[in-house]
Each structure stands twice: as C-alpha cells, then as structure tokens.
Design a protein around this motif. Structure first.
Motif, PDB file in Angstrom:
ATOM      1  N   THR A  97       0.846  -1.193   0.000  1.00 16.73           N
ATOM      2  CA  THR A  97       0.000   0.000   0.000  1.00 16.73           C
ATOM      3  C   THR A  97       0.884   1.247   0.000  1.00 16.73           C
ATOM      4  OG1 THR A  97      -0.100   0.154   2.417  1.00 16.73           O
ATOM      5  CG2 THR A  97      -1.776  -1.208   1.323  1.00 16.73           C
ATOM      6  N   THR A  98       0.282   2.383  -0.264  1.00 14.91           N
ATOM      7  CA  THR A  98       1.019   3.650  -0.264  1.00 14.91           C
ATOM      8  C   THR A  98       1.578   3.934   1.124  1.00 14.91           C
ATOM      9  OG1 THR A  98      -0.420   4.467  -2.018  1.00 14.91           O
ATOM     10  CG2 THR A  98       0.858   6.105  -0.821  1.00 14.91           C
ATOM     11  N   GLY A  99       0.817   3.603   2.170  1.00 14.91           N
ATOM     12  CA  GLY A  99       1.302   3.791   3.540  1.00 14.91           C
ATOM     13  C   GLY A  99       2.515   2.935   3.839  1.00 14.91           C
ATOM     14  N   GLN A 100       2.495   1.685   3.376  1.00 13.66           N
ATOM     15  CA  GLN A 100       3.655   0.817   3.581  1.00 13.66           C
ATOM     16  C   GLN A 100       4.873   1.352   2.842  1.00 13.66           C
ATOM     17  OE1 GLN A 100       1.788  -2.908   2.302  1.00 13.66           O
ATOM     18  NE2 GLN A 100       2.317  -3.762   4.299  1.00 13.66           N
ATOM     19  N   ILE A 101       4.658   1.845   1.632  1.00 10.17           N
ATOM     20  CA  ILE A 101       5.775   2.387   0.856  1.00 10.17           C
ATOM     21  C   ILE A 101       6.328   3.641   1.535  1.00 10.17           C
ATOM     22  CG2 ILE A 101       6.380   3.447  -1.364  1.00 10.17           C
ATOM     23  CD1 ILE A 101       4.390   1.402  -2.621  1.00 10.17           C
ATOM     24  N   ALA A 102       5.446   4.452   2.098  1.00  7.58           N
ATOM     25  CA  ALA A 102       5.898   5.643   2.828  1.00  7.58           C
ATOM     26  C   ALA A 102       6.770   5.247   4.015  1.00  7.58           C
ATOM     27  CB  ALA A 102       4.699   6.468   3.294  1.00  7.58           C
ATOM     28  N   ARG A 105      10.157   3.986   2.773  1.00  2.88           N
ATOM     29  CA  ARG A 105      11.033   5.074   2.322  1.00  2.88           C
ATOM     30  C   ARG A 105      11.826   5.668   3.485  1.00  2.88           C
ATOM     31  NH1 ARG A 105      10.274   6.465  -3.064  1.00  2.88           N
ATOM     32  NH2 ARG A 105       8.166   6.313  -3.884  1.00  2.88           N
ATOM     33  N   LEU A 115      10.886   1.086  -4.627  1.00  2.00           N
ATOM     34  CA  LEU A 115       9.620   1.531  -4.060  1.00  2.00           C
ATOM     35  C   LEU A 115       8.796   2.305  -5.088  1.00  2.00           C
ATOM     36  CD1 LEU A 115      10.856   2.489  -0.502  1.00  2.00           C
ATOM     37  CD2 LEU A 115       9.702   0.406  -1.228  1.00  2.00           C
ATOM     38  N   LEU A 119       5.009   1.424  -6.314  1.00  2.00           N
ATOM     39  CA  LEU A 119       3.958   2.439  -6.482  1.00  2.00           C
ATOM     40  C   LEU A 119       3.369   2.377  -7.891  1.00  2.00           C
ATOM     41  CD1 LEU A 119       5.123   5.790  -4.853  1.00  2.00           C
ATOM     42  CD2 LEU A 119       3.159   4.420  -4.244  1.00  2.00           C
ATOM     43  N   ALA A 132       0.202   9.247  -5.283  1.00  3.42           N
ATOM     44  CA  ALA A 132       0.787   8.287  -4.340  1.00  3.42           C
ATOM     45  C   ALA A 132       2.262   8.600  -4.084  1.00  3.42           C
ATOM     46  CB  ALA A 132       0.620   6.867  -4.867  1.00  3.42           C
ATOM     47  N   SER A 136       3.724   9.368  -0.428  1.00  2.00           N
ATOM     48  CA  SER A 136       4.768   8.516   0.154  1.00  2.00           C
ATOM     49  C   SER A 136       6.091   9.253   0.349  1.00  2.00           C
ATOM     50  CB  SER A 136       4.984   7.267  -0.704  1.00  2.00           C
ATOM     51  OG  SER A 136       5.523   7.608  -1.953  1.00  2.00           O
ATOM     52  N   ASN A 137       6.275  10.385  -0.331  1.00  2.74           N
ATOM     53  CA  ASN A 137       7.508  11.167  -0.164  1.00  2.74           C
ATOM     54  C   ASN A 137       7.427  12.179   0.977  1.00  2.74           C
ATOM     55  OD1 ASN A 137       9.182  10.043  -2.159  1.00  2.74           O
ATOM     56  ND2 ASN A 137       8.217  11.274  -3.748  1.00  2.74           N
TER      57      ASN A 137
END
Length: 192
Positions: A97-102, A105, A115, A119, A132, A136-137
């Motif tokens: 998910t976007t939260g996991q990728i955030a 990072r 990552l 996305l 996204a 995430s950044n």
C-alpha cells in the motif's frame, strides 16, 4: 560527509536565488552519484531550514518519481532487475500500500526506485501514481529534513527501536485481504 556532496552544497550556497532550483535538480542527479536520499534531505534542512528544505526535497523527490515513471519503460533490463529485486525482498505476489511504501522510504537501505516500481504497479495511471508518490515522499522529506541533525546522535539501541517501530507500522498499514480458495468458500457437504 562525501566530498561530492560537500562540493555540490558549497555551489548551492554560493548561487543565491538559484539555490532552490539547483537543490531540486540535485535530488534528481544524486542517484547517479550514489548519494543517499537521507543525506540530501538533511542537507536541505541545513541549507534552507525545516519548512523550505522539506518543500524543496518533496518537489525534488516527486520530480524524480515522475522521471522514473516515464523512463522505466525505456530501460527494460533495469525494469526486470527491479522486478527480481521486488520478488526477492517482498515476495512474488506482494502488493504494498502507499502507507507501507511511505514507511519503507524512511528506512535508509531500501532502494528508492524499487519503491517507485511498487507504487507504479499499484497505481499504473499517471495521476494516481503522482498522487501516491507525493503522499509517500512527504514523511521521507519531512523526517530527514527536520530531524536529520538529531538522527546521527541516536544511540544504536534507539535506532533499533525506531526500526522496530517502523516494522510494526509497516505491518499495520498492510492491505488486509484474505484470498480463499473455491473449496474453502464452498465446502463439500458432509456425506452420510
């Protein structure tokens, strides 16, 4: 600090009004100089302060993600290497998910472009991908810009605790889907 990084930031400090543009472009070029994202974000906090450093880092990282979105289609060998790396680290059917990728990072040794690939697979259309990427950044740019000067002062046990907390957040932000087989959903009737 790396000599290349020191030289680049000395040029930026001396450039005046062009410094933010050079800093944003440096975010794009830093991957070819093998300079970690965290160091560039920390330097942004030192050069421009917390608020402007975070904004400039966010712009630079988003620009880098957009360039990745268009360029990855041209570099098929790099794309295939990233896919193999994704399968090795996260498994073949991982759908982050976007939260996991955030959260990922924020961990310095996780490959930034890997990552971006995750996305892109989650959001194949351009506008959702950019949205996204920005989301995430934000934690990455904010955390390393504002708290960058304090991170190097943390003791190893504190760093382990932070990494464990990020691991728990990564687990909590996962996509909660259970795949059931046909036989599980429609069990055979018990025969008498």
């Amino acid at each position: 600090m790396d000599d290349r990084l020191v030289a680049a930031f000395a040029i930026m400090e001396a450039s005046g009004y062009i410094a933010p543009v050079l800093f944003i472009l440096f975010h794009v070029l830093r991957q070819f100089l093998f300079i970690p994202v965290a160091l560039v974000c920390m330097a942004g906090g030192i050069l421009f302060g917390s608020i402007l450093g975070t904004i400039y880092s966010l712009i630079g990282l988003t620009l880098l993600s957009i360039i990745f979105y268009f360029a990855i289609k041209s570099f098929t060998s790099f794309y295939e290497r990233l896919l193999r790396l994704k399968e090795k680290w996260f498994g073949k059917s991982a759908d982050l998910t976007t939260g996991q990728i955030a959260i990922l990072r924020l961990i310095p040794f996780i490959h930034y472009q890997l990552l971006n690939l995750c996305l892109m697979q989650k959001n194949p259309q351009f506008k959702p991908f950019v949205r996204a990427a920005i989301i995430s950044n934000i934690p990455l740019a904010f955390f390393y810009t504002v708290f960058g000067q304090y991170i190097k002062q943390f003791s190893p046990p504190i760093m382990v605790m932070i990494l464990m907390a990020l691991g728990v957040l990564f687990y909590l932000l996962r996509e909660k889907v259970r795949i059931m087989s046909w036989n599980e959903f429609f069990p055979e009737r018990n025969r008498m």
